[in-house]
Design a protein around this motif. Structure first.
Motif, PDB file in Angstrom:
ATOM      1  N   LYS A 182     -60.218 -10.443  33.760  1.00  0.00           N
ATOM      2  CA  LYS A 182     -61.380 -10.970  33.054  1.00  0.00           C
ATOM      3  C   LYS A 182     -62.685 -10.470  33.681  1.00  0.00           C
ATOM      4  CE  LYS A 182     -59.533 -13.654  29.890  1.00  0.00           C
ATOM      5  NZ  LYS A 182     -59.695 -15.119  29.974  1.00  0.00           N
ATOM      6  N   LEU A 183     -63.600 -10.078  32.818  1.00  0.00           N
ATOM      7  CA  LEU A 183     -64.973  -9.851  33.237  1.00  0.00           C
ATOM      8  C   LEU A 183     -65.673 -11.201  33.344  1.00  0.00           C
ATOM      9  CD1 LEU A 183     -65.402  -6.934  30.773  1.00  0.00           C
ATOM     10  CD2 LEU A 183     -65.900  -6.660  33.199  1.00  0.00           C
ATOM     11  N   HIS A 184     -66.789 -11.237  34.041  1.00  0.00           N
ATOM     12  CA  HIS A 184     -67.517 -12.494  34.193  1.00  0.00           C
ATOM     13  C   HIS A 184     -68.019 -13.033  32.853  1.00  0.00           C
ATOM     14  CE1 HIS A 184     -68.451 -11.009  38.533  1.00  0.00           C
ATOM     15  NE2 HIS A 184     -67.251 -11.522  38.428  1.00  0.00           N
ATOM     16  N   SER A 185     -68.106 -12.176  31.872  1.00  0.00           N
ATOM     17  CA  SER A 185     -68.524 -12.600  30.536  1.00  0.00           C
ATOM     18  C   SER A 185     -67.421 -13.341  29.796  1.00  0.00           C
ATOM     19  CB  SER A 185     -68.963 -11.381  29.724  1.00  0.00           C
ATOM     20  OG  SER A 185     -67.876 -10.455  29.610  1.00  0.00           O
ATOM     21  N   GLY A 186     -66.192 -13.293  30.341  1.00  0.00           N
ATOM     22  CA  GLY A 186     -65.063 -13.960  29.712  1.00  0.00           C
ATOM     23  C   GLY A 186     -64.159 -13.036  28.929  1.00  0.00           C
ATOM     24  N   ARG A 187     -64.628 -11.809  28.677  1.00  0.00           N
ATOM     25  CA  ARG A 187     -63.826 -10.848  27.921  1.00  0.00           C
ATOM     26  C   ARG A 187     -62.850 -10.128  28.839  1.00  0.00           C
ATOM     27  NH1 ARG A 187     -64.420  -5.566  27.116  1.00  0.00           N
ATOM     28  NH2 ARG A 187     -66.529  -5.462  27.984  1.00  0.00           N
ATOM     29  N   GLU A 188     -61.735  -9.662  28.273  1.00  0.00           N
ATOM     30  CA  GLU A 188     -60.778  -8.907  29.063  1.00  0.00           C
ATOM     31  C   GLU A 188     -61.297  -7.489  29.304  1.00  0.00           C
ATOM     32  OE1 GLU A 188     -56.004  -7.796  29.156  1.00  0.00           O
ATOM     33  OE2 GLU A 188     -57.001  -8.100  27.222  1.00  0.00           O
ATOM     34  N   MET A 189     -61.155  -7.021  30.524  1.00  0.00           N
ATOM     35  CA  MET A 189     -61.522  -5.646  30.858  1.00  0.00           C
ATOM     36  C   MET A 189     -60.481  -4.689  30.288  1.00  0.00           C
ATOM     37  SD  MET A 189     -61.319  -3.681  34.483  1.00  0.00           S
ATOM     38  CE  MET A 189     -59.569  -3.394  34.122  1.00  0.00           C
ATOM     39  N   THR A 190     -60.948  -3.560  29.750  1.00  0.00           N
ATOM     40  CA  THR A 190     -60.038  -2.533  29.237  1.00  0.00           C
ATOM     41  C   THR A 190     -60.454  -1.167  29.777  1.00  0.00           C
ATOM     42  OG1 THR A 190     -61.334  -1.958  27.266  1.00  0.00           O
ATOM     43  CG2 THR A 190     -59.829  -3.855  27.098  1.00  0.00           C
ATOM     44  N   ALA A 191     -59.675  -0.158  29.424  1.00  0.00           N
ATOM     45  CA  ALA A 191     -59.978   1.210  29.842  1.00  0.00           C
ATOM     46  C   ALA A 191     -61.326   1.674  29.304  1.00  0.00           C
ATOM     47  CB  ALA A 191     -58.864   2.160  29.380  1.00  0.00           C
ATOM     48  N   GLU A 192     -61.770   1.119  28.178  1.00  0.00           N
ATOM     49  CA  GLU A 192     -63.075   1.477  27.640  1.00  0.00           C
ATOM     50  C   GLU A 192     -64.194   1.084  28.605  1.00  0.00           C
ATOM     51  OE1 GLU A 192     -63.795   3.222  25.091  1.00  0.00           O
ATOM     52  OE2 GLU A 192     -61.963   3.247  23.868  1.00  0.00           O
ATOM     53  N   ASP A 193     -64.038  -0.045  29.300  1.00  0.00           N
ATOM     54  CA  ASP A 193     -65.031  -0.462  30.292  1.00  0.00           C
ATOM     55  C   ASP A 193     -65.040   0.489  31.483  1.00  0.00           C
ATOM     56  OD1 ASP A 193     -66.107  -3.149  29.308  1.00  0.00           O
ATOM     57  OD2 ASP A 193     -63.939  -3.484  29.205  1.00  0.00           O
ATOM     58  N   VAL A 194     -63.866   0.953  31.873  1.00  0.00           N
ATOM     59  CA  VAL A 194     -63.782   1.895  32.997  1.00  0.00           C
ATOM     60  C   VAL A 194     -64.487   3.192  32.651  1.00  0.00           C
ATOM     61  CG1 VAL A 194     -62.245   3.183  34.514  1.00  0.00           C
ATOM     62  CG2 VAL A 194     -61.613   0.872  33.788  1.00  0.00           C
ATOM     63  N   LYS A 195     -64.164   3.742  31.479  1.00  0.00           N
ATOM     64  CA  LYS A 195     -64.801   5.001  31.085  1.00  0.00           C
ATOM     65  C   LYS A 195     -66.306   4.840  30.932  1.00  0.00           C
ATOM     66  CE  LYS A 195     -64.981   8.745  27.724  1.00  0.00           C
ATOM     67  NZ  LYS A 195     -65.424   9.681  28.786  1.00  0.00           N
ATOM     68  N   PHE A 196     -66.729   3.749  30.304  1.00  0.00           N
ATOM     69  CA  PHE A 196     -68.162   3.497  30.151  1.00  0.00           C
ATOM     70  C   PHE A 196     -68.844   3.452  31.520  1.00  0.00           C
ATOM     71  CE2 PHE A 196     -71.610   0.432  30.457  1.00  0.00           C
ATOM     72  CZ  PHE A 196     -72.507   0.921  29.519  1.00  0.00           C
ATOM     73  N   SER A 197     -68.240   2.761  32.463  1.00  0.00           N
ATOM     74  CA  SER A 197     -68.843   2.597  33.788  1.00  0.00           C
ATOM     75  C   SER A 197     -68.994   3.930  34.492  1.00  0.00           C
ATOM     76  CB  SER A 197     -67.995   1.644  34.635  1.00  0.00           C
ATOM     77  OG  SER A 197     -67.882   0.377  34.024  1.00  0.00           O
ATOM     78  N   TRP A 198     -67.972   4.786  34.395  1.00  0.00           N
ATOM     79  CA  TRP A 198     -68.033   6.096  35.046  1.00  0.00           C
ATOM     80  C   TRP A 198     -69.003   7.020  34.321  1.00  0.00           C
ATOM     81  CZ3 TRP A 198     -62.345   7.606  36.671  1.00  0.00           C
ATOM     82  CH2 TRP A 198     -61.832   6.580  37.492  1.00  0.00           C
ATOM     83  N   ASP A 199     -68.955   7.013  32.994  1.00  0.00           N
ATOM     84  CA  ASP A 199     -69.916   7.811  32.214  1.00  0.00           C
ATOM     85  C   ASP A 199     -71.346   7.392  32.551  1.00  0.00           C
ATOM     86  OD1 ASP A 199     -67.830   9.109  30.958  1.00  0.00           O
ATOM     87  OD2 ASP A 199     -68.009   7.993  29.075  1.00  0.00           O
ATOM     88  N   ARG A 200     -71.542   6.112  32.649  1.00  0.00           N
ATOM     89  CA  ARG A 200     -72.863   5.562  32.925  1.00  0.00           C
ATOM     90  C   ARG A 200     -73.379   6.027  34.283  1.00  0.00           C
ATOM     91  NH1 ARG A 200     -74.609   1.172  35.789  1.00  0.00           N
ATOM     92  NH2 ARG A 200     -76.575   0.239  35.063  1.00  0.00           N
ATOM     93  N   ALA A 201     -72.535   5.948  35.308  1.00  0.00           N
ATOM     94  CA  ALA A 201     -72.955   6.354  36.648  1.00  0.00           C
ATOM     95  C   ALA A 201     -73.330   7.828  36.697  1.00  0.00           C
ATOM     96  CB  ALA A 201     -71.855   6.059  37.660  1.00  0.00           C
ATOM     97  N   ALA A 202     -72.701   8.631  35.845  1.00  0.00           N
ATOM     98  CA  ALA A 202     -72.959  10.071  35.825  1.00  0.00           C
ATOM     99  C   ALA A 202     -74.077  10.465  34.875  1.00  0.00           C
ATOM    100  CB  ALA A 202     -71.676  10.815  35.439  1.00  0.00           C
ATOM    101  N   THR A 203     -74.724   9.475  34.256  1.00  0.00           N
ATOM    102  CA  THR A 203     -75.797   9.732  33.308  1.00  0.00           C
ATOM    103  C   THR A 203     -77.153   9.727  34.015  1.00  0.00           C
ATOM    104  OG1 THR A 203     -74.522   8.740  31.504  1.00  0.00           O
ATOM    105  CG2 THR A 203     -76.920   8.874  31.219  1.00  0.00           C
ATOM    106  N   PRO A 204     -78.000  10.718  33.772  1.00  0.00           N
ATOM    107  CA  PRO A 204     -79.277  10.819  34.501  1.00  0.00           C
ATOM    108  C   PRO A 204     -80.158   9.579  34.412  1.00  0.00           C
ATOM    109  CG  PRO A 204     -78.833  12.850  33.296  1.00  0.00           C
ATOM    110  CD  PRO A 204     -77.789  11.874  32.871  1.00  0.00           C
ATOM    111  N   SER A 205     -80.137   8.866  33.285  1.00  0.00           N
ATOM    112  CA  SER A 205     -81.044   7.725  33.114  1.00  0.00           C
ATOM    113  C   SER A 205     -80.746   6.581  34.076  1.00  0.00           C
ATOM    114  CB  SER A 205     -80.963   7.200  31.675  1.00  0.00           C
ATOM    115  OG  SER A 205     -79.651   6.742  31.376  1.00  0.00           O
ATOM    116  N   VAL A 206     -79.545   6.542  34.642  1.00  0.00           N
ATOM    117  CA  VAL A 206     -79.179   5.474  35.566  1.00  0.00           C
ATOM    118  C   VAL A 206     -79.737   5.733  36.965  1.00  0.00           C
ATOM    119  CG1 VAL A 206     -77.222   4.249  36.623  1.00  0.00           C
ATOM    120  CG2 VAL A 206     -77.143   4.876  34.217  1.00  0.00           C
ATOM    121  N   LEU A 207     -80.081   6.983  37.237  1.00  0.00           N
ATOM    122  CA  LEU A 207     -80.723   7.354  38.501  1.00  0.00           C
ATOM    123  C   LEU A 207     -79.842   7.075  39.716  1.00  0.00           C
ATOM    124  CD1 LEU A 207     -84.285   5.879  37.741  1.00  0.00           C
ATOM    125  CD2 LEU A 207     -83.487   8.228  37.373  1.00  0.00           C
TER     126      LEU A 207
END
Length: 398
Positions: free
Chosen positions: A125-150
């Protein structure tokens, strides 16, 4: 219990250098293996469990405000110690310093060492109450590699993934080498076989965030700090405190602690005084506190010296012409009296480091002795290199 990464069991006493700094160094010599000093006890005082009728609350100070609230951008050890209670990665180190699964229950590696397939735990579970899935993992890694996140760390830890360069430069949205196979499976392709690559996954830029909440800009508020860790963020008050609350739906079971309260206290003497007055449960000491505590009838038995898997070392920049000669580098290493530095400068607390790999890290060899302290041999080496008078060596950065 509170979680902690093995290399961050206590706030760092020195900062590790960025990986980019190592590119100019071909030789370094270790000086000492690091230790941290803490005092802990069941002190009776303001936070002994009576406050507001609350029990199972751990209170201890940190020297500064959290510098970042985002796992993709955090760098310092003090803040990382807070964020690792809130966010997690696919893997972690256990108490034996072994890499084991965390959000991933297992993984396989292709025969050519280029493809990693991670199988995620179900029901996390995420703290929001939703179940974590592979989509969250990919989003998190994509996000970290995105320039806007600095992110100041993504390039050092994620550049091995196929498609990172394109994502980092803004030419692509997302990492082409990271594929969601199904809700509980994610496949990663790296550029070259590297047996140590999974170790990178325990670093914060790989931590999983809630894709429906966080967004593609740096996290700057407690409300967006939504992860899968054992604690949620209840409150962050600058220059006062950080309060973490138990996450009852934590996938490893609810922590025994109800809260963790981190008081922001910059002055080391004040931090120690808070412990003496019973207002915090434990505190990390500065080196200069040891003599005081050694002489204290009560606190001397509450002090713990904890080895940390880290070293201090001096590295030579090969941009300096003088250090391009291996004899000069060797001479410098043999002219350093490590034992004197440890005994006179650090009260004999630290261990002598003869190699660059400390105990507890795979590859450590307890029988390796390295170069001895030998000033006479060092002078001979310098003479062979054309510096019979060491004073003639031009000033150079080390």
């Amino acid at each position: 219990h509170a979680r902690s990464e093995p290399q961050n069991k206590s706030p760092d006493l020195t900062r590790r250098g960025d990986s980019n700094q190592h590119r100019d160094m071909r030789l370094c010599f270790a000086l000492a293996m690091l230790c941290a000093l803490t005092i802990t006890g069941c002190s009776k005082g303001k936070y002994n469990g009576a406050k507001d009728g609350e029990d199972h609350v751990l209170v201890y100070p940190m020297p500064n405000n959290p510098t970042k609230l985002d796992p993709a951008t955090v760098e310092d050890g003090d803040t990382l110690e807070v964020l690792t209670q809130v966010f997690e990665g696919l893997v972690e180190y256990n108490e034996h310093n072994e890499l084991v699964g965390n959000l991933a229950e297992r993984w396989e590696v292709s025969d050519d060492g280029l493809i990693y397939t991670f199988h995620l735990k179900k029901g996390v579970k995420l703290h929001s109450g939703r179940e974590m899935t592979a989509e969250d993992v990919k989003f998190s890694w994509d996000r970290a590699a995105t320039p806007s996140v600095l992110s100041p760390t993504a390039e050092g830890y994620m550049a091995d993934i196929v498609g990172f360069d394109e994502c980092w430069s803004g030419q692509a949205k997302g990492l082409s080498g990271v594929e969601v196979v199904d809700p509980y499976t994610i496949r990663v392709r790296i550029k070259e076989p590297k047996a140590y690559w999974p170790m990178y996954l325990q670093y914060a830029c790989y931590f999983v965030v809630d894709k429906d909440v966080v967004g593609m800009e740096p996290i700057q508020s407690a409300e967006r700090m939504i992860g899968t860790g054992p604690f949620t963020v209840e409150q962050i008050v600058a220059d006062q405190q950080v309060v973490l609350r138990r996450f009852d739906d934590y996938h490893k079971g609810a922590p025994k602690l109800k809260k963790i309260v981190r008081l922001i206290v910059q002055d080391p003497n004040t931090r120690r005084s808070l412990y003496e007055s019973g207002q915090v449960h434990w505190v990390q000491l500065e080196r200069q506190d040891k003599q005081y505590v050694d002489q204290h009838p009560e606190f001397k038995n509450q002090m713990h010296i904890v080895d940390r898997p880290a070293i201090w070392y001096l590295g030579f920049s090969l941009k300096e012409p003088v250090f391009r000669d291996a004899r000069v580098r060797k001479a410098f290493a043999m002219a350093i009296n490590k034992d004197r530095i440890i005994n006179d400068g650090f009260d004999g607390i630290n261990q002598r480091a003869d190699g660059i790999i400390p105990p507890g890290i795979p590859g450590h060899n307890p029988d390796f002795r390295g170069l001895p302290y030998d000033p006479a041999a060092a002078k001979r080496l310098l003479a062979e290199a054309g510096y019979s008078n060491p004073k003639t060596i031009a000033r150079a950065a080390i």
